[in-house]
Write a protein that holds these residues in place. Structure first.
Motif, mmCIF file in Angstrom:
data_model
loop_
_atom_site.group_PDB
_atom_site.id
_atom_site.type_symbol
_atom_site.label_atom_id
_atom_site.label_comp_id
_atom_site.label_asym_id
_atom_site.label_seq_id
_atom_site.Cartn_x
_atom_site.Cartn_y
_atom_site.Cartn_z
ATOM 1 N N ARG A 46 -3.641 -22.054 10.105
ATOM 2 C CA ARG A 46 -4.381 -21.271 9.122
ATOM 3 C C ARG A 46 -5.155 -20.131 9.776
ATOM 4 N NH1 ARG A 46 -7.070 -24.619 4.174
ATOM 5 N NH2 ARG A 46 -5.205 -25.693 3.430
ATOM 6 N N LEU A 47 -5.230 -19.024 9.047
ATOM 7 C CA LEU A 47 -6.060 -17.886 9.424
ATOM 8 C C LEU A 47 -6.853 -17.444 8.203
ATOM 9 C CD1 LEU A 47 -3.600 -15.749 11.596
ATOM 10 C CD2 LEU A 47 -5.475 -17.185 12.408
ATOM 11 N N ASN A 48 -7.960 -16.758 8.445
ATOM 12 C CA ASN A 48 -8.824 -16.282 7.373
ATOM 13 C C ASN A 48 -8.949 -14.764 7.435
ATOM 14 O OD1 ASN A 48 -9.772 -19.020 6.415
ATOM 15 N ND2 ASN A 48 -10.563 -19.076 8.505
ATOM 16 N N ALA A 49 -9.227 -14.173 6.290
ATOM 17 C CA ALA A 49 -9.439 -12.727 6.208
ATOM 18 C C ALA A 49 -10.353 -12.443 5.028
ATOM 19 C CB ALA A 49 -8.113 -11.979 6.058
ATOM 20 N N THR A 50 -11.124 -11.370 5.142
ATOM 21 C CA THR A 50 -12.054 -10.965 4.092
ATOM 22 C C THR A 50 -11.655 -9.590 3.589
ATOM 23 O OG1 THR A 50 -13.843 -12.246 5.105
ATOM 24 C CG2 THR A 50 -14.467 -10.551 3.516
ATOM 25 N N ALA A 103 -4.609 -7.211 8.589
ATOM 26 C CA ALA A 103 -4.049 -7.818 7.375
ATOM 27 C C ALA A 103 -4.228 -6.837 6.226
ATOM 28 C CB ALA A 103 -4.735 -9.142 7.061
ATOM 29 N N ILE A 104 -3.124 -6.473 5.586
ATOM 30 C CA ILE A 104 -3.134 -5.453 4.535
ATOM 31 C C ILE A 104 -2.511 -6.047 3.278
ATOM 32 C CG2 ILE A 104 -2.387 -3.129 3.900
ATOM 33 C CD1 ILE A 104 -2.020 -2.623 6.939
ATOM 34 N N ILE A 105 -3.197 -5.901 2.155
ATOM 35 C CA ILE A 105 -2.645 -6.345 0.875
ATOM 36 C C ILE A 105 -1.838 -5.197 0.285
ATOM 37 C CG2 ILE A 105 -3.170 -7.130 -1.455
ATOM 38 C CD1 ILE A 105 -5.664 -8.437 -0.407
ATOM 39 N N THR A 106 -0.572 -5.432 0.046
ATOM 40 C CA THR A 106 0.309 -4.398 -0.488
ATOM 41 C C THR A 106 1.245 -5.033 -1.503
ATOM 42 O OG1 THR A 106 1.888 -2.666 0.122
ATOM 43 C CG2 THR A 106 1.991 -4.726 1.359
ATOM 44 N N SER A 107 2.194 -4.250 -2.007
ATOM 45 C CA SER A 107 3.125 -4.749 -3.019
ATOM 46 C C SER A 107 4.498 -4.159 -2.778
ATOM 47 C CB SER A 107 2.639 -4.404 -4.433
ATOM 48 O OG SER A 107 2.519 -3.004 -4.586
ATOM 49 N N ASP A 108 5.512 -4.813 -3.358
ATOM 50 C CA ASP A 108 6.880 -4.333 -3.202
ATOM 51 C C ASP A 108 7.103 -3.018 -3.937
ATOM 52 O OD1 ASP A 108 7.777 -6.504 -1.635
ATOM 53 O OD2 ASP A 108 7.924 -7.744 -3.419
ATOM 54 N N SER A 109 6.466 -2.863 -5.092
ATOM 55 C CA SER A 109 6.615 -1.665 -5.908
ATOM 56 C C SER A 109 5.377 -1.534 -6.776
ATOM 57 C CB SER A 109 7.888 -1.746 -6.767
ATOM 58 O OG SER A 109 7.816 -2.855 -7.645
ATOM 59 N N LEU A 110 5.387 -0.540 -7.671
ATOM 60 C CA LEU A 110 4.236 -0.341 -8.546
ATOM 61 C C LEU A 110 3.996 -1.544 -9.441
ATOM 62 C CD1 LEU A 110 4.712 3.394 -9.605
ATOM 63 C CD2 LEU A 110 3.095 2.463 -7.947
ATOM 64 N N LEU A 111 5.062 -2.211 -9.852
ATOM 65 C CA LEU A 111 4.944 -3.359 -10.742
ATOM 66 C C LEU A 111 5.255 -4.667 -10.032
ATOM 67 C CD1 LEU A 111 6.663 -1.871 -13.936
ATOM 68 C CD2 LEU A 111 4.225 -1.919 -13.369
ATOM 69 N N GLY A 112 5.440 -4.631 -8.717
ATOM 70 C CA GLY A 112 5.783 -5.836 -7.978
ATOM 71 C C GLY A 112 4.564 -6.678 -7.650
ATOM 72 N N GLY A 113 4.819 -7.917 -7.203
ATOM 73 C CA GLY A 113 3.741 -8.812 -6.829
ATOM 74 C C GLY A 113 3.113 -8.413 -5.508
ATOM 75 N N LYS A 114 1.858 -8.807 -5.318
ATOM 76 C CA LYS A 114 1.128 -8.477 -4.102
ATOM 77 C C LYS A 114 1.394 -9.527 -3.021
ATOM 78 C CE LYS A 114 -0.899 -4.883 -5.877
ATOM 79 N NZ LYS A 114 -2.347 -4.820 -6.112
ATOM 80 N N TYR A 115 1.301 -9.094 -1.774
ATOM 81 C CA TYR A 115 1.428 -9.995 -0.638
ATOM 82 C C TYR A 115 0.603 -9.438 0.517
ATOM 83 C CZ TYR A 115 4.789 -6.585 1.198
ATOM 84 O OH TYR A 115 5.385 -5.430 1.648
ATOM 85 N N ILE A 116 0.408 -10.253 1.544
ATOM 86 C CA ILE A 116 -0.334 -9.829 2.731
ATOM 87 C C ILE A 116 0.664 -9.422 3.803
ATOM 88 C CG2 ILE A 116 -1.895 -10.555 4.567
ATOM 89 C CD1 ILE A 116 -3.267 -12.388 2.636
ATOM 90 N N ALA A 117 0.529 -8.193 4.267
ATOM 91 C CA ALA A 117 1.368 -7.692 5.354
ATOM 92 C C ALA A 117 0.553 -7.719 6.644
ATOM 93 C CB ALA A 117 1.849 -6.279 5.051
ATOM 94 N N LEU A 118 1.095 -8.349 7.666
ATOM 95 C CA LEU A 118 0.424 -8.441 8.960
ATOM 96 C C LEU A 118 0.932 -7.338 9.879
ATOM 97 C CD1 LEU A 118 0.544 -12.313 9.505
ATOM 98 C CD2 LEU A 118 -1.361 -10.944 8.621
#
Length: 202
Positions: A46-50, A103-118
């Motif tokens: 596990r890792l944490n991020a704010t 750690a960056i929160i981004t998405s696949d597209s304008l309407l896509g789901g969000k994910y964390i990119a490392l």
């Protein structure tokens, strides 16, 4: 002739208990399957991020490295003192991340789901299980982007209209006055006719 009525066999308490036990066991498996379905499969450390904002990021969202899923979000919470969003996620045990990983929160597209990119850094030290990533970038809201774009376009059009109106007003003020047409010179007075000769020499 009266047909004899066959007596129903009496059920033993042991059979009833066995039936209830089977039903309870099936109910337990069903409840576990329903609960476990909504729980992300956790593997790795596990890792944490704010983050300031995590709009659209949910428990179970992917954690990706170079576009490949290497973990999942397992917990989200709000810090009651800083009002920031804390996220806990997992990373595969065979992947070791440098201490300056972002750690960056981004998405696949304008309407896509969000994910964390490392985004790994270049530090020689590695993050330990339970560590907190310091370099983060929160989620960008599509509504905020559209609002800023509309405001920018409206402000640009307003400034252009004001500049055009000012230019027109300045042009009307600085334009030279049209000179009045020159009047024709008045005709010179006619010389009086010579007096008639009296016949005497002066």
């Amino acid at each position: 002739m009266v047909a004899g009525v066959s007596a129903r066999p009496e059920r033993k308490p042991a059979d009833l208990l066995a039936g209830f036990a089977v039903l309870a066991l099936l109910g337990g498996f069903l409840a576990y399957a329903v609960i476990d379905k909504g729980r992300p499969a956790e593997s790795g450390y596990r890792l944490n991020a704010t983050f300031a904002h995590i709009d659209g990021l949910a428990v179970g969202s992917d954690v990706r490295l170079a576009g490949i899923t290497v973990g999942q979000v397992v917990d989200e919470r709000v810090n009651p003192k800083t009002f920031a969003a804390g996220v806990t996620f997992t990373v595969r045990p065979d992947i070791k991340l440098p201490d300056d990983t972002a750690a960056i929160i981004t998405s696949d597209s304008l309407l896509g789901g969000k994910y964390i990119a490392l985004s790994p850094g270049g530090d020689d030290r590695m993050l330990k299980p339970g560590a907190t990533i310091g370099e983060t970038q929160g989620s960008i809201s599509l509504e905020q982007l559209l609002s800023k774009f509309i405001f920018s376009v409206t402000d640009t059009l307003t400034q252009a209209n004001q500049a055009r109106a000012h230019a027109q007003q300045s042009g009307a003020t600085d334009a030279p006055a049209t000179p009045a047409p020159a009047s024709a010179p008045a005709p010179a007075p006619l010389a009086p006719p010579d007096a008639p000769a009296s016949g005497r020499e002066p």
